[in-house]
Write a protein that holds these residues in place. Structure first.
Motif, PDB file in Angstrom:
ATOM      1  N   ASN A 276      -5.451   4.304   1.415  1.00  0.00           N
ATOM      2  CA  ASN A 276      -4.417   3.934   0.441  1.00  0.00           C
ATOM      3  C   ASN A 276      -4.738   2.503   0.041  1.00  0.00           C
ATOM      4  O   ASN A 276      -4.642   1.585   0.859  1.00  0.00           O
ATOM      5  CB  ASN A 276      -3.007   4.042   1.028  1.00  0.00           C
ATOM      6  CG  ASN A 276      -1.904   3.699   0.023  1.00  0.00           C
ATOM      7  OD1 ASN A 276      -2.062   2.821  -0.809  1.00  0.00           O
ATOM      8  ND2 ASN A 276      -0.772   4.391   0.133  1.00  0.00           N
ATOM      9  N   PRO A 277      -5.168   2.275  -1.196  1.00  0.00           N
ATOM     10  CA  PRO A 277      -5.662   0.954  -1.596  1.00  0.00           C
ATOM     11  C   PRO A 277      -4.714  -0.200  -1.298  1.00  0.00           C
ATOM     12  O   PRO A 277      -5.148  -1.275  -0.883  1.00  0.00           O
ATOM     13  CB  PRO A 277      -5.891   1.115  -3.105  1.00  0.00           C
ATOM     14  CG  PRO A 277      -6.167   2.572  -3.283  1.00  0.00           C
ATOM     15  CD  PRO A 277      -5.303   3.280  -2.274  1.00  0.00           C
ATOM     16  N   LEU A 278      -3.424   0.010  -1.492  1.00  0.00           N
ATOM     17  CA  LEU A 278      -2.466  -1.070  -1.233  1.00  0.00           C
ATOM     18  C   LEU A 278      -2.365  -1.355   0.261  1.00  0.00           C
ATOM     19  O   LEU A 278      -2.294  -2.516   0.680  1.00  0.00           O
ATOM     20  CB  LEU A 278      -1.098  -0.716  -1.812  1.00  0.00           C
ATOM     21  CG  LEU A 278      -1.054  -0.546  -3.335  1.00  0.00           C
ATOM     22  CD1 LEU A 278       0.368  -0.239  -3.799  1.00  0.00           C
ATOM     23  CD2 LEU A 278      -1.573  -1.799  -4.034  1.00  0.00           C
ATOM     24  N   ILE A 279      -2.370  -0.315   1.065  1.00  0.00           N
ATOM     25  CA  ILE A 279      -2.333  -0.506   2.519  1.00  0.00           C
ATOM     26  C   ILE A 279      -3.633  -1.141   2.993  1.00  0.00           C
ATOM     27  O   ILE A 279      -3.641  -1.990   3.897  1.00  0.00           O
ATOM     28  CB  ILE A 279      -2.078   0.842   3.222  1.00  0.00           C
ATOM     29  CG1 ILE A 279      -0.681   1.366   2.863  1.00  0.00           C
ATOM     30  CG2 ILE A 279      -2.219   0.702   4.738  1.00  0.00           C
ATOM     31  CD1 ILE A 279      -0.381   2.758   3.379  1.00  0.00           C
ATOM     32  N   ALA A 280      -4.751  -0.762   2.381  1.00  0.00           N
ATOM     33  CA  ALA A 280      -6.042  -1.362   2.742  1.00  0.00           C
ATOM     34  C   ALA A 280      -6.039  -2.857   2.480  1.00  0.00           C
ATOM     35  O   ALA A 280      -6.568  -3.646   3.279  1.00  0.00           O
ATOM     36  CB  ALA A 280      -7.160  -0.683   1.964  1.00  0.00           C
ATOM     37  N   LEU A 281      -5.434  -3.286   1.370  1.00  0.00           N
ATOM     38  CA  LEU A 281      -5.343  -4.712   1.064  1.00  0.00           C
ATOM     39  C   LEU A 281      -4.535  -5.443   2.136  1.00  0.00           C
ATOM     40  O   LEU A 281      -4.948  -6.508   2.621  1.00  0.00           O
ATOM     41  CB  LEU A 281      -4.698  -4.897  -0.313  1.00  0.00           C
ATOM     42  CG  LEU A 281      -4.468  -6.337  -0.762  1.00  0.00           C
ATOM     43  CD1 LEU A 281      -5.806  -7.064  -0.930  1.00  0.00           C
ATOM     44  CD2 LEU A 281      -3.680  -6.361  -2.075  1.00  0.00           C
ATOM     45  N   LEU A 282      -3.404  -4.865   2.504  1.00  0.00           N
ATOM     46  CA  LEU A 282      -2.571  -5.478   3.540  1.00  0.00           C
ATOM     47  C   LEU A 282      -3.309  -5.515   4.880  1.00  0.00           C
ATOM     48  O   LEU A 282      -3.211  -6.500   5.624  1.00  0.00           O
ATOM     49  CB  LEU A 282      -1.264  -4.691   3.686  1.00  0.00           C
ATOM     50  CG  LEU A 282      -0.364  -4.661   2.442  1.00  0.00           C
ATOM     51  CD1 LEU A 282       0.768  -3.673   2.635  1.00  0.00           C
ATOM     52  CD2 LEU A 282       0.174  -6.053   2.146  1.00  0.00           C
ATOM     53  N   ALA A 283      -4.050  -4.458   5.180  1.00  0.00           N
ATOM     54  CA  ALA A 283      -4.807  -4.408   6.437  1.00  0.00           C
ATOM     55  C   ALA A 283      -5.889  -5.473   6.466  1.00  0.00           C
ATOM     56  O   ALA A 283      -6.165  -6.068   7.519  1.00  0.00           O
ATOM     57  CB  ALA A 283      -5.414  -3.025   6.631  1.00  0.00           C
TER      58      ALA A 283
ATOM     59  N   THR B  68       5.744  -0.460  -2.145  1.00  0.00           N
ATOM     60  CA  THR B  68       5.079   0.296  -3.215  1.00  0.00           C
ATOM     61  C   THR B  68       3.961   1.160  -2.647  1.00  0.00           C
ATOM     62  O   THR B  68       3.796   2.323  -3.050  1.00  0.00           O
ATOM     63  CB  THR B  68       4.515  -0.661  -4.270  1.00  0.00           C
ATOM     64  OG1 THR B  68       5.574  -1.462  -4.804  1.00  0.00           O
ATOM     65  CG2 THR B  68       3.846   0.111  -5.398  1.00  0.00           C
ATOM     66  N   GLY B  69       3.190   0.609  -1.696  1.00  0.00           N
ATOM     67  CA  GLY B  69       2.113   1.380  -1.070  1.00  0.00           C
ATOM     68  C   GLY B  69       2.635   2.596  -0.343  1.00  0.00           C
ATOM     69  O   GLY B  69       2.054   3.693  -0.432  1.00  0.00           O
TER      70      GLY B  69
END
Length: 499
Positions: A257-264, A341-342
């Motif tokens: 999930n691109p948004l979760i990947a950014l947060l990770a 949002t993610g």
């Protein structure tokens, strides 16, 4: 460490009751999809493993076969039976992740971690698929949970649980070896962790892991280590290329999930600073992920990394994202909005894809649709049974494990189905006798993989009798070519080879 938060301070969706509601709702959706969507090719193949439980198999260790066998013992030889334990494992995995994050950090981080895991696209969408990834994700996560209990309780007996869970992980997929490498690195890197090297429980836990894995070692010993050669022989076997590295990164980020990947990524950066200071928890998180991640990156410089391979890392990566968001809670609303949002994006995509898996919204993407393997099989079943009746066929031969699995399920109450190539894949099943192939039979293959010419040396007659088209919403996916076989001249099946 993150400051403690009580459940009363949390929004409802991060409290245990809200998390249970989300996870159970997603589980109910998965039960529906698992019951009504047909197999993908690998699942159809692993279904045969369930019919013949063994100490291990050619492709992978046996855990997924054992799970499928357990499901079939309860629900019969059905699609849902193959997937039942996989769906239930998602519930156990979410509970283990919540407990892990709660004791290492707090309830807020735990809530975000569970949401991020369940709304990652691989877990939210692929969480019904019965492949070795499912048990490997579960037992990697349970091993990490046991390590968290060890750190917080300082009770050395938890090493025995770590050993058992890691051993079960090795019974699921060989990639769990990298978790063991990460644990060793953690023991050597962190001064506070080195004291465990002097405890008998650590070494007993290692012995438990080896003994748990022993069935796979014994099976491979009996079969010339064929599974090890298959899996480990491909690591770095080709020359260097930059062709696959970006594909690997894109698939990894996309399925997380691109948004979760950014947060990770931001969470990992924060943890890395603590890792350099040899912090116990941060080092454990970083080092249990790093060895496998490095291997996957290395492999991508030689060959394609399948999108599902990084799946065991997803629970810990979800925790990294949750740590970042939990640290910023109350200080940066924009990041929390991005996290929300993610989660919402993951939920919407998971619901849409699960419903699409059951009944295609459209067929215009044909084979570019990731769910194309699910389509058109009931119609193929009816058409093939009609051909069997018209030709008086007593058996069906195939030449690929995926199609063989699909046809074997479709024809399970009609005629026996055998892949005449790669007989090592079916060494756990009774070997068919030559008399079974004395009468007329059929050979079925995808037109792009047609090997009928090989069978002309084994049968007097190899005659094309039908071309069956697998469709989705009227759009062609592939052609299956059907040949009638008769007059066996020699062995119908390839000899069983382990080399």
């Amino acid at each position: 460490m993150v400051n403690a938060h009580s459940s009363e301070d949390l929004p409802y969706f991060l409290r245990p009751a809200g998390l249970v509601l989300v996870v159970v709702a997603l589980m109910a959706l998965k039960v529906f999809a698992a019951s009504h969507a047909h197999f993908v090719e690998d699942e159809a193949y692993y279904r045969i493993w369930g019919l013949y439980p063994a100490l291990s198999y050619y492709d992978h260790p046996p855990m997924i076969g054992w799970w499928i066998a357990a499901g079939q013992s309860v629900f019969g030889d059905t699609v849902f039976a193959v997937r039942a334990f996989v769906i239930f494992s998602g519930l156990i995995g979410s509970l283990a992740l919540w407990r892990t994050a709660s004791i290492l950090f707090d309830a807020r981080v735990a809530g975000w971690a569970v949401l991020f895991l369940n709304t990652s696209l691989l877990v939210g969408i692929g969480g019904i698929l019965a492949t070795p990834d499912a048990p490997s994700v579960l037992f990697w996560g349970l091993s990490f949970w046991a390590l968290a209990e060890l750190i917080t309780s300082k009770n050395a007996n938890w090493w025995l649980v770590v050993g058992l869970m890691a051993g079960c992980g090795l019974l699921s997929k060989y990639s769990v070896l990298f978790l063991g490498a990460g644990i060793v690195l953690w023991l050597l890197w962190v001064p506070d962790a080195r004291r465990w090297l002097l405890t008998w429980q650590l070494w007993a836990g290692g012995l438990i892991a080896v003994l748990t894995f022993a069935p796979v070692l014994y099976w491979n010993h009996l079969h010339d280590w064929v599974s090890f050669y298959k899996q480990f022989g491909r690591a770095g076997s080709d020359g260097y290329t930059a062709k696959y590295i970006f594909e690997f990164i894109g698939a990894f980020v996309g399925l997380l999930n691109p948004l979760i990947a950014l947060l990770a990524a931001f969470g990992a950066a924060r943890l890395f600073g603590r890792f350099l200071k040899q912090d116990v928890v941060a080092s454990l998180i970083i080092l249990t992920v790093l060895p496998f991640l490095i291997y996957l990156a290395y492999h991508s410089l030689h060959s394609r990394v399948q999108a599902n391979w990084p799946a065991p890392l997803f629970p810990v990566i979800a925790l990294m994202a949750a740590i970042f968001v939990g640290d910023l809670q109350g200080r940066s609303r924009n990041w929390v909005k991005l996290a929300t949002t993610g989660v919402c994006l993951g939920l919407v995509i998971a619901i849409a894809v699960q419903l699409h898996a059951v009944s295609a919204f459209t067929g215009q993407f044909a084979r570019k649709d990731p769910t194309h393997q699910l389509r058109g099989w009931p119609e193929i079943s009816a058409a093939l049974k009609d051909v069997v009746g018209k030709t008086d066929a007593a058996f069906v031969l195939t030449s690929g494990y995926g199609l063989n699995g699909q046809i074997d399920f479709l024809m399970k109450d009609t005629v026996p189905v055998h892949q005449y190539t790669q007989r090592i894949r079916y060494i756990m099943a009774p070997e068919p006798q030559g008399a079974e192939f004395e009468g007329a039979g059929l050979y079925v293959a995808e037109s792009r993989r047609d090997q009928a010419d090989v069978l002309k040396a084994r049968f007097e007659t190899v005659q094309q009798v039908a071309v069956l088209e697998r469709l989705v919403k009227g759009v062609p996916l592939e052609e299956l070519v059907v040949y009638r076989l008769s007059g066996r001249k020699t062995d119908a099946l390839d000899p069983l080879e382990t080399k």
